[in-house]
Design a protein around this motif. Structure first.
Motif, PDB file in Angstrom:
ATOM      1  N   LEU A  15      -1.933   1.690   5.766  1.00  0.00           N
ATOM      2  CA  LEU A  15      -2.854   1.107   6.745  1.00  0.00           C
ATOM      3  C   LEU A  15      -3.879   0.207   6.066  1.00  0.00           C
ATOM      4  CD1 LEU A  15      -3.985   0.871   9.619  1.00  0.00           C
ATOM      5  CD2 LEU A  15      -5.337   2.935   9.143  1.00  0.00           C
ATOM      6  N   VAL A  16      -4.444   0.667   4.979  1.00  0.00           N
ATOM      7  CA  VAL A  16      -5.417  -0.147   4.244  1.00  0.00           C
ATOM      8  C   VAL A  16      -4.749  -1.430   3.738  1.00  0.00           C
ATOM      9  CG1 VAL A  16      -6.832  -0.229   2.155  1.00  0.00           C
ATOM     10  CG2 VAL A  16      -6.914   1.771   3.640  1.00  0.00           C
ATOM     11  N   GLY A  17      -3.519  -1.316   3.238  1.00  0.00           N
ATOM     12  CA  GLY A  17      -2.793  -2.501   2.789  1.00  0.00           C
ATOM     13  C   GLY A  17      -2.577  -3.496   3.920  1.00  0.00           C
ATOM     14  N   ALA A  18      -2.219  -2.979   5.105  1.00  0.00           N
ATOM     15  CA  ALA A  18      -2.019  -3.859   6.257  1.00  0.00           C
ATOM     16  C   ALA A  18      -3.320  -4.566   6.634  1.00  0.00           C
ATOM     17  CB  ALA A  18      -1.482  -3.064   7.445  1.00  0.00           C
ATOM     18  N   LEU A  19      -4.424  -3.832   6.592  1.00  0.00           N
ATOM     19  CA  LEU A  19      -5.716  -4.447   6.921  1.00  0.00           C
ATOM     20  C   LEU A  19      -6.122  -5.492   5.883  1.00  0.00           C
ATOM     21  CD1 LEU A  19      -7.626  -1.301   8.225  1.00  0.00           C
ATOM     22  CD2 LEU A  19      -6.689  -3.196   9.579  1.00  0.00           C
ATOM     23  N   ILE A  20      -5.850  -5.212   4.623  1.00  0.00           N
ATOM     24  CA  ILE A  20      -6.124  -6.215   3.582  1.00  0.00           C
ATOM     25  C   ILE A  20      -5.246  -7.443   3.807  1.00  0.00           C
ATOM     26  CG2 ILE A  20      -5.902  -6.707   1.103  1.00  0.00           C
ATOM     27  CD1 ILE A  20      -6.816  -3.787   0.629  1.00  0.00           C
ATOM     28  N   GLY A  21      -3.978  -7.233   4.150  1.00  0.00           N
ATOM     29  CA  GLY A  21      -3.086  -8.349   4.454  1.00  0.00           C
ATOM     30  C   GLY A  21      -3.610  -9.190   5.612  1.00  0.00           C
ATOM     31  N   LEU A  22      -4.119  -8.536   6.657  1.00  0.00           N
ATOM     32  CA  LEU A  22      -4.700  -9.277   7.780  1.00  0.00           C
ATOM     33  C   LEU A  22      -5.961 -10.019   7.351  1.00  0.00           C
ATOM     34  CD1 LEU A  22      -4.195  -6.793  10.748  1.00  0.00           C
ATOM     35  CD2 LEU A  22      -3.056  -8.993  10.380  1.00  0.00           C
TER      36      LEU A  22
ATOM     37  N   PRO B 203       0.317   7.163   4.249  1.00  0.00           N
ATOM     38  CA  PRO B 203       0.049   6.391   5.475  1.00  0.00           C
ATOM     39  C   PRO B 203      -1.307   5.678   5.453  1.00  0.00           C
ATOM     40  CG  PRO B 203       0.861   8.585   6.025  1.00  0.00           C
ATOM     41  CD  PRO B 203       0.611   8.570   4.551  1.00  0.00           C
ATOM     42  N   VAL B 204      -2.302   6.307   4.853  1.00  0.00           N
ATOM     43  CA  VAL B 204      -3.624   5.669   4.771  1.00  0.00           C
ATOM     44  C   VAL B 204      -3.563   4.457   3.856  1.00  0.00           C
ATOM     45  CG1 VAL B 204      -6.033   6.011   4.066  1.00  0.00           C
ATOM     46  CG2 VAL B 204      -4.806   7.835   5.262  1.00  0.00           C
ATOM     47  N   TRP B 205      -2.869   4.595   2.721  1.00  0.00           N
ATOM     48  CA  TRP B 205      -2.717   3.456   1.809  1.00  0.00           C
ATOM     49  C   TRP B 205      -1.985   2.311   2.509  1.00  0.00           C
ATOM     50  CZ3 TRP B 205      -1.985   4.020  -4.074  1.00  0.00           C
ATOM     51  CH2 TRP B 205      -2.883   4.949  -4.592  1.00  0.00           C
TER      52      TRP B 205
ATOM     53  N   GLU C 170      -0.399  19.313  -7.806  1.00  0.00           N
ATOM     54  CA  GLU C 170      -1.242  19.302  -6.598  1.00  0.00           C
ATOM     55  C   GLU C 170      -1.853  17.923  -6.363  1.00  0.00           C
ATOM     56  OE1 GLU C 170      -1.792  21.500  -9.205  1.00  0.00           O
ATOM     57  OE2 GLU C 170      -0.694  23.177  -8.298  1.00  0.00           O
ATOM     58  N   LEU C 171      -2.243  17.261  -7.454  1.00  0.00           N
ATOM     59  CA  LEU C 171      -2.799  15.912  -7.355  1.00  0.00           C
ATOM     60  C   LEU C 171      -1.733  14.935  -6.877  1.00  0.00           C
ATOM     61  CD1 LEU C 171      -5.038  13.782  -7.868  1.00  0.00           C
ATOM     62  CD2 LEU C 171      -4.161  13.613 -10.194  1.00  0.00           C
ATOM     63  N   LEU C 172      -0.544  15.039  -7.431  1.00  0.00           N
ATOM     64  CA  LEU C 172       0.554  14.148  -7.024  1.00  0.00           C
ATOM     65  C   LEU C 172       0.881  14.353  -5.544  1.00  0.00           C
ATOM     66  CD1 LEU C 172       2.871  14.426 -10.157  1.00  0.00           C
ATOM     67  CD2 LEU C 172       1.022  12.811  -9.713  1.00  0.00           C
ATOM     68  N   ALA C 173       0.911  15.607  -5.098  1.00  0.00           N
ATOM     69  CA  ALA C 173       1.187  15.891  -3.683  1.00  0.00           C
ATOM     70  C   ALA C 173       0.073  15.348  -2.794  1.00  0.00           C
ATOM     71  CB  ALA C 173       1.358  17.394  -3.471  1.00  0.00           C
ATOM     72  N   ALA C 174      -1.181  15.492  -3.247  1.00  0.00           N
ATOM     73  CA  ALA C 174      -2.303  14.973  -2.464  1.00  0.00           C
ATOM     74  C   ALA C 174      -2.237  13.455  -2.334  1.00  0.00           C
ATOM     75  CB  ALA C 174      -3.625  15.395  -3.107  1.00  0.00           C
ATOM     76  N   LEU C 175      -1.811  12.783  -3.402  1.00  0.00           N
ATOM     77  CA  LEU C 175      -1.658  11.328  -3.319  1.00  0.00           C
ATOM     78  C   LEU C 175      -0.559  10.952  -2.332  1.00  0.00           C
ATOM     79  CD1 LEU C 175      -2.073  10.114  -6.991  1.00  0.00           C
ATOM     80  CD2 LEU C 175      -3.437   9.431  -5.032  1.00  0.00           C
ATOM     81  N   LEU C 176       0.557  11.653  -2.398  1.00  0.00           N
ATOM     82  CA  LEU C 176       1.652  11.343  -1.467  1.00  0.00           C
ATOM     83  C   LEU C 176       1.255  11.584  -0.015  1.00  0.00           C
ATOM     84  CD1 LEU C 176       4.801  12.625  -3.380  1.00  0.00           C
ATOM     85  CD2 LEU C 176       4.154  10.259  -2.895  1.00  0.00           C
ATOM     86  N   GLU C 177       0.396  12.575   0.212  1.00  0.00           N
ATOM     87  CA  GLU C 177      -0.089  12.819   1.576  1.00  0.00           C
ATOM     88  C   GLU C 177      -0.894  11.630   2.103  1.00  0.00           C
ATOM     89  OE1 GLU C 177      -2.366  16.396   1.346  1.00  0.00           O
ATOM     90  OE2 GLU C 177      -0.590  17.680   1.256  1.00  0.00           O
ATOM     91  N   ARG C 178      -1.444  10.858   1.215  1.00  0.00           N
ATOM     92  CA  ARG C 178      -2.276   9.717   1.611  1.00  0.00           C
ATOM     93  C   ARG C 178      -1.490   8.417   1.765  1.00  0.00           C
ATOM     94  NH1 ARG C 178      -5.223  13.358  -1.045  1.00  0.00           N
ATOM     95  NH2 ARG C 178      -7.437  13.610  -0.563  1.00  0.00           N
TER      96      ARG C 178
ATOM     97  N   GLY D 210       0.811  -1.218   0.000  1.00  0.00           N
ATOM     98  CA  GLY D 210       0.000   0.000   0.000  1.00  0.00           C
ATOM     99  C   GLY D 210       0.843   1.265   0.000  1.00  0.00           C
ATOM    100  N   GLY D 211       1.801   1.340   0.903  1.00  0.00           N
ATOM    101  CA  GLY D 211       2.629   2.540   1.013  1.00  0.00           C
ATOM    102  C   GLY D 211       3.510   2.770  -0.201  1.00  0.00           C
ATOM    103  N   LEU D 212       4.189   1.727  -0.637  1.00  0.00           N
ATOM    104  CA  LEU D 212       5.037   1.864  -1.824  1.00  0.00           C
ATOM    105  C   LEU D 212       4.205   1.967  -3.092  1.00  0.00           C
ATOM    106  CD1 LEU D 212       7.869  -0.685  -0.945  1.00  0.00           C
ATOM    107  CD2 LEU D 212       7.952   1.814  -0.820  1.00  0.00           C
ATOM    108  N   GLY D 213       3.004   1.380  -3.079  1.00  0.00           N
ATOM    109  CA  GLY D 213       2.114   1.481  -4.230  1.00  0.00           C
ATOM    110  C   GLY D 213       1.687   2.916  -4.485  1.00  0.00           C
ATOM    111  N   CYS D 214       1.507   3.670  -3.426  1.00  0.00           N
ATOM    112  CA  CYS D 214       1.171   5.088  -3.567  1.00  0.00           C
ATOM    113  C   CYS D 214       2.318   5.827  -4.246  1.00  0.00           C
ATOM    114  CB  CYS D 214       0.885   5.673  -2.187  1.00  0.00           C
ATOM    115  SG  CYS D 214       0.272   7.355  -2.230  1.00  0.00           S
ATOM    116  N   THR D 215       3.533   5.565  -3.815  1.00  0.00           N
ATOM    117  CA  THR D 215       4.702   6.197  -4.423  1.00  0.00           C
ATOM    118  C   THR D 215       4.880   5.767  -5.873  1.00  0.00           C
ATOM    119  OG1 THR D 215       5.747   6.209  -2.243  1.00  0.00           O
ATOM    120  CG2 THR D 215       7.182   6.565  -4.126  1.00  0.00           C
ATOM    121  N   THR D 216       4.688   4.492  -6.150  1.00  0.00           N
ATOM    122  CA  THR D 216       4.793   3.997  -7.521  1.00  0.00           C
ATOM    123  C   THR D 216       3.743   4.656  -8.416  1.00  0.00           C
ATOM    124  OG1 THR D 216       5.601   1.872  -6.711  1.00  0.00           O
ATOM    125  CG2 THR D 216       4.773   1.920  -8.960  1.00  0.00           C
ATOM    126  N   THR D 217       2.546   4.831  -7.894  1.00  0.00           N
ATOM    127  CA  THR D 217       1.487   5.496  -8.652  1.00  0.00           C
ATOM    128  C   THR D 217       1.887   6.916  -9.015  1.00  0.00           C
ATOM    129  OG1 THR D 217      -0.221   4.144  -7.604  1.00  0.00           O
ATOM    130  CG2 THR D 217      -0.932   6.235  -8.564  1.00  0.00           C
TER     131      THR D 217
END
Length: 142
Positions: A124-131, A120-122, A110-118, A82-89
């Motif tokens: 967290l969501v990835g960790a929850l999907i993994g669980l 940690p959320v990506w 601005e869109l790229l910066a907004a994605l990078l701000e997210r 999730g976290g690295l996927g955001c950066t790759t995107t």
């Protein structure tokens, strides 16, 4: 009741071809004049997840995880994807913008910066999907 055990599989040819396939999709995606963020995100996370799985199955193939280690491994894999996927995107979007070289980019900074701000959320969501994957595996194998 014994602790569950899971052995990391060896790197498969299917995984390699899936990674190559998503890489080809990413290259083809950079050509057309479109800008859906969801598609860029899907490609970025797929590239990251498959690339990470490819690397990890090569490094840790055959290692056995026991009990809570399995849940931690899946949560960690999901968080990294999730976290690295955001950066790759963001990198894919930036590459597409650079390739097209418009005065007004498909994906503004601005869109790229907004994605990078997210990120940690990506993660967290990835960790929850993994669980969730771990819970499904555990239910199937108990």
């Amino acid at each position: 009741m014994t602790s569950p055990r899971w052995r990391v599989p060896t790197r498969s040819l299917t995984l390699r071809w899936a990674l190559i396939g998503v890489g080809i999709v990413a290259v083809v995606w950079t050509g057309p004049e479109d800008d859906p963020v969801w598609l860029a995100s899907l490609i970025g996370v797929a590239l990251t997840g498959l690339g990470l799985a490819h690397w990890l199955t090569g490094v840790t193939a055959g290692r056995e995880w026991v009990g809570r280690q399995i849940a931690g491994a899946w949560a960690g894999f999901g968080a990294l994807t999730g976290g690295l996927g955001c950066t790759t995107t963001v990198l894919l979007m930036g590459f597409k913008d650079a390739r097209h070289a418009h005065p007004f980019p498909d994906y503004p900074p601005e869109l790229l910066a907004a994605l990078l701000e997210r990120t940690p959320v990506w993660a967290l969501v990835g960790a929850l999907i993994g669980l969730g994957v771990y819970a499904a595996w555990r239910a199937k194998n108990t």
